[in-house]
Design an enzyme around this catalytic site. Structure first.
Site, PDB file in Angstrom:
ATOM      1  CE  LYS A  40       1.182  -6.036   3.050  1.00  0.00           C
ATOM      2  NZ  LYS A  40       0.540  -5.177   3.093  1.00  0.00           N
ATOM      3  NE  ARG A 119       0.026  -8.573  -2.975  1.00  0.00           N
ATOM      4  CZ  ARG A 119       0.888  -7.433  -2.635  1.00  0.00           C
ATOM      5  NH1 ARG A 119       1.800  -7.558  -2.494  1.00  0.00           N
ATOM      6  NH2 ARG A 119      -0.253  -6.292  -2.582  1.00  0.00           N
ATOM      7  NE  ARG A 158       2.209   3.733   0.259  1.00  0.00           N
ATOM      8  CZ  ARG A 158       1.882   2.263   0.457  1.00  0.00           C
ATOM      9  NH1 ARG A 158       2.107   1.679   1.307  1.00  0.00           N
ATOM     10  NH2 ARG A 158       0.836   1.795  -0.484  1.00  0.00           N
ATOM     11  NE  ARG A 191       3.736   1.774  -3.328  1.00  0.00           N
ATOM     12  CZ  ARG A 191       3.587   0.464  -2.270  1.00  0.00           C
ATOM     13  NH1 ARG A 191       4.764   0.305  -1.544  1.00  0.00           N
ATOM     14  NH2 ARG A 191       1.987  -0.182  -3.036  1.00  0.00           N
ATOM     15  NE  ARG A 202      -2.375  -1.854  -4.065  1.00  0.00           N
ATOM     16  CZ  ARG A 202      -1.744  -0.053  -3.311  1.00  0.00           C
ATOM     17  NH1 ARG A 202      -2.244   0.959  -3.448  1.00  0.00           N
ATOM     18  NH2 ARG A 202      -0.592  -0.697  -2.098  1.00  0.00           N
TER      19      ARG A 202
HETATM   20  P1  AP5 Z   1       2.230   1.468   4.726  1.00  0.00           P
HETATM   21  O1  AP5 Z   1       3.319   0.448   5.514  1.00  0.00           O
HETATM   22  O2  AP5 Z   1       3.646   1.614   3.837  1.00  0.00           O
HETATM   23  O3  AP5 Z   1       1.253  -0.147   4.457  1.00  0.00           O
HETATM   24  P2  AP5 Z   1       1.894  -1.444   3.393  1.00  0.00           P
HETATM   25  O4  AP5 Z   1       0.913  -2.489   4.450  1.00  0.00           O
HETATM   26  O5  AP5 Z   1       3.169  -1.957   3.532  1.00  0.00           O
HETATM   27  O6  AP5 Z   1       1.351  -1.493   2.261  1.00  0.00           O
HETATM   28  P3  AP5 Z   1       1.735  -1.622   0.912  1.00  0.00           P
HETATM   29  O7  AP5 Z   1       0.534  -0.541  -0.571  1.00  0.00           O
HETATM   30  O8  AP5 Z   1       2.934  -1.139   0.788  1.00  0.00           O
HETATM   31  O9  AP5 Z   1       0.950  -3.193   0.591  1.00  0.00           O
HETATM   32  P4  AP5 Z   1       1.041  -3.434  -0.960  1.00  0.00           P
HETATM   33  O10 AP5 Z   1       0.361  -5.374  -0.524  1.00  0.00           O
HETATM   34  O11 AP5 Z   1      -0.231  -3.005  -1.455  1.00  0.00           O
HETATM   35  O12 AP5 Z   1       1.852  -3.454  -1.438  1.00  0.00           O
HETATM   36  P5  AP5 Z   1       3.244  -3.829  -1.944  1.00  0.00           P
HETATM   37  O13 AP5 Z   1       3.944  -3.030  -2.039  1.00  0.00           O
HETATM   38  O14 AP5 Z   1       3.499  -5.631  -1.156  1.00  0.00           O
HETATM   39  O15 AP5 Z   1       1.543   2.060   5.546  1.00  0.00           O
HETATM   40  C1  AP5 Z   1       0.904   2.949   4.531  1.00  0.00           C
HETATM   41  C2  AP5 Z   1       0.784   4.629   4.786  1.00  0.00           C
HETATM   42  O16 AP5 Z   1      -0.237   4.114   6.332  1.00  0.00           O
HETATM   43  C3  AP5 Z   1       2.268   4.631   5.119  1.00  0.00           C
HETATM   44  O17 AP5 Z   1       1.869   6.377   4.923  1.00  0.00           O
HETATM   45  C4  AP5 Z   1       2.453   5.193   6.815  1.00  0.00           C
HETATM   46  O18 AP5 Z   1       3.431   5.950   7.230  1.00  0.00           O
HETATM   47  C5  AP5 Z   1       1.100   4.835   7.448  1.00  0.00           C
HETATM   48  N1  AP5 Z   1       0.994   4.093   8.450  1.00  0.00           N
HETATM   49  C6  AP5 Z   1       1.485   3.107   9.125  1.00  0.00           C
HETATM   50  N2  AP5 Z   1       0.997   2.471   9.818  1.00  0.00           N
HETATM   51  C7  AP5 Z   1       0.847   3.442  10.666  1.00  0.00           C
HETATM   52  C8  AP5 Z   1      -0.210   3.404  12.114  1.00  0.00           C
HETATM   53  N3  AP5 Z   1       0.287   2.847  12.546  1.00  0.00           N
HETATM   54  N4  AP5 Z   1      -0.375   4.124  11.806  1.00  0.00           N
HETATM   55  C9  AP5 Z   1      -0.643   5.123  11.025  1.00  0.00           C
HETATM   56  N5  AP5 Z   1      -0.112   5.376  10.007  1.00  0.00           N
HETATM   57  C10 AP5 Z   1       0.473   4.024  10.240  1.00  0.00           C
HETATM   58  O19 AP5 Z   1       2.539  -4.789  -3.763  1.00  0.00           O
HETATM   59  C11 AP5 Z   1       2.762  -3.405  -4.420  1.00  0.00           C
HETATM   60  C12 AP5 Z   1       2.137  -4.583  -6.014  1.00  0.00           C
HETATM   61  O20 AP5 Z   1       3.155  -4.405  -6.057  1.00  0.00           O
HETATM   62  C13 AP5 Z   1       0.702  -5.105  -6.036  1.00  0.00           C
HETATM   63  O21 AP5 Z   1       0.031  -4.192  -5.071  1.00  0.00           O
HETATM   64  C14 AP5 Z   1       1.033  -5.729  -6.580  1.00  0.00           C
HETATM   65  O22 AP5 Z   1       0.449  -5.758  -8.105  1.00  0.00           O
HETATM   66  C15 AP5 Z   1       2.742  -6.604  -7.033  1.00  0.00           C
HETATM   67  N6  AP5 Z   1       2.789  -7.080  -6.423  1.00  0.00           N
HETATM   68  C16 AP5 Z   1       4.022  -7.205  -4.925  1.00  0.00           C
HETATM   69  N7  AP5 Z   1       4.581  -8.910  -4.396  1.00  0.00           N
HETATM   70  C17 AP5 Z   1       3.078  -9.328  -5.242  1.00  0.00           C
HETATM   71  C18 AP5 Z   1       2.568 -10.816  -5.666  1.00  0.00           C
HETATM   72  N8  AP5 Z   1       4.006 -11.674  -4.355  1.00  0.00           N
HETATM   73  N9  AP5 Z   1       1.877 -10.857  -5.596  1.00  0.00           N
HETATM   74  C19 AP5 Z   1       1.493 -10.186  -7.093  1.00  0.00           C
HETATM   75  N10 AP5 Z   1       1.771  -9.387  -7.204  1.00  0.00           N
HETATM   76  C20 AP5 Z   1       2.721  -8.661  -5.791  1.00  0.00           C
END
Ligand code: AP5
Length: 250
Positions: A40, A119, A158, A191, A202
Site C-alpha cells: 500500500k 482499519r 523492507r 521497522r 498484524r
Molecule cells: P509496503 O508498500 O511498505 O507495504 P504496506 O502495505 O504499506 O505495508 P505496511 O506494513 O506499511 O502496512 P501496515 O498496514 O501494516 O502499516 P501501517 O504503517 O499502516 O511494502 C512492503 C515491502 O514490499 C517493501 O519493502 C516494498 O518495497 C515491497 N514491495 C512493495 N510492492 C512490491 C512489489 N510489487 N513487488 C515486490 N516488492 C514490493 O501501520 C502500522 C501499525 O500502525 C499498525 O500495525 C497499527 O499498530 C498502527 N496503525 C496505523 N493505522 C492504524 C489505524 N487506522 N487503526 C489502528 N492502528 C493503526
C-alpha cells in the site's frame, strides 16, 4: 519519482499548513486497503506522484512521533507506539481523534490517498462523518490482494526512510545507493514491527478487523479489487487503468 507534497499539515496536525500548495486538474480522494506488507505504501507513493494527491498514512504519523522527545509525546501517542511495536491495532478512539485533528487534509483541494485508515468498521463510520462534515466524497477504495505467504517475503526485506517515509526493498526495490534514501539521502531503517512475532499479530488483526471493510465499501459501490502481483510499476498501471486516470495525467 519525486514526492509531491511536504505533508506538514498531516504530520503536525492542528493549525499546521503545508509549504507546498496543491496544483491539480482533478482532486482524487482514495482509500488504499490491503493486508500489512501488500504494498500500500509503495503504491501510495507512486499513485500520489501520478495523481498529485497527498499520501495520508496513519502509521507514518505514529512512527514520526517516535522521534519527538518524551515530554512532547502524549500518553495516547505512547500507548499507540506500544501497541504498534507489538503489532496490535491502536485504539479506534486514538486513531479517530488523530485524524480529526487533521481534518484540514481531508478537505484539502489537492485530494488525498488514505493509507492505513480506516482499519475497522468503527473507523470507517467515523470517516464517513468527517467526509460529510467537510462536504467531500470518496472516489474509490482500492483493495490490494495477494496471498499472505507471498507478503511475508515483502515485509522481511523492507527498508524505510525515517525522513521522507519512502519505502524500499532489499532486492525488489533497492535504493540507488545502498542504505540511503534516493529522495533525501537519510539512512534507511528496518521497522520494529517487521519482526516475525509482530508480523503474525498484524496479520491476525487484519483478518479480524480490517478484512470486513471490503464488504463495507463494496456495499457502497466504492470497492475496486486490484491484484498486487507483479512489479510496483505494473501494479500502478493496473490501478490507474481501473480508476480511469487518463494517461495524459501521468
Ligand atoms: P509496503 O508498500 O511498505 O507495504 P504496506 O502495505 O504499506 O505495508 P505496511 O506494513 O506499511 O502496512 P501496515 O498496514 O501494516 O502499516 P501501517 O504503517 O499502516 O511494502 C512492503 C515491502 O514490499 C517493501 O519493502 C516494498 O518495497 C515491497 N514491495 C512493495 N510492492 C512490491 C512489489 N510489487 N513487488 C515486490 N516488492 C514490493 O501501520 C502500522 C501499525 O500502525 C499498525 O500495525 C497499527 O499498530 C498502527 N496503525 C496505523 N493505522 C492504524 C489505524 N487506522 N487503526 C489502528 N492502528 C493503526
Amino acid at each position: 519519482m519525486q514526492i509531491q507534497t511536504d505533508r506538514v499539515a498531516w504530520f503536525e496536525g492542528g493549525d499546521a499548513v503545508c509549504n507546498t500548495q496543491p496544483m491539480v486538474a482533478r482532486a482524487w480522494r482514495l482509500i488504499l486497503l490491503g493486508p500489512p506488507g501488500v504494498g500500500k505504501g509503495t503504491q501510495a507513493e507512486l499513485l500520489c506522484a501520478a495523481t498529485r494527491s497527498c499520501h495520508l498514512s496513519t502509521g507514518d504519523v505514529f512512527r514520526a512521533a517516535k522521534g519527538l522527545p518524551e515530554c512532547r509525546r502524549s500518553p495516547a501517542i505512547m500507548a499507540a507506539q506500544d501497541a504498534m511495536g507489538r503489532g496490535e491495532l491502536v485504539s479506534d478512539e486514538t486513531v479517530v481523534e488523530m485524524v480529526r485533528e487533521r481534518a484540514r487534509c481531508i478537505r484539502c483541494g489537492g485530494g488525498f490517498l488514505l493509507d492505513g485508515f480506516p482499519r475497522t468498521v468503527a473507523q470507517a463510520g467515523a470517516l464517513d462523518g468527517m467526509l460529510e462534515n467537510e462536504s467531500v466524497r470518496l472516489d474509490a477504495v482500492l483493495s490490494y490482494e495477494m496471498p499472505i505467504e507471498e507478503i511475508v517475503g515483502r515485509l522481511s526485506g523492507r527498508r524505510s526512510c525515517p525522513g521522507c517515509k519512502a519505502v524500499y526493498h532489499l532486492t525488489g526495490r533497492p535504493p540507488k545507493q545502498e542504505g540511503l534514501c534516493d529522495h533525501c539521502g537519510t539512512a534507511l531503517i528496518q521497522r520494529e514491527d517487521d519482526r516475525p512475532e509482530s508480523i503474525r499479530v498484524r496479520m491476525a488483526a487484519y483478518e479480524e478487523n480490517t478484512r470486513p471493510l471490503a464488504d463495507y465499501y463494496r456495499s457502497r459501490g466504492l470497492l475496486i479489487p486490484v491484484s498486487a502481483a507483479g512489479t510496483p510499476d505494473q501494479i500502478l498501471q493496473r490501478s490507474l487503468s481501473l480508476l480511469g486516470v487518463p494517461k495524459a495525467a501521468i
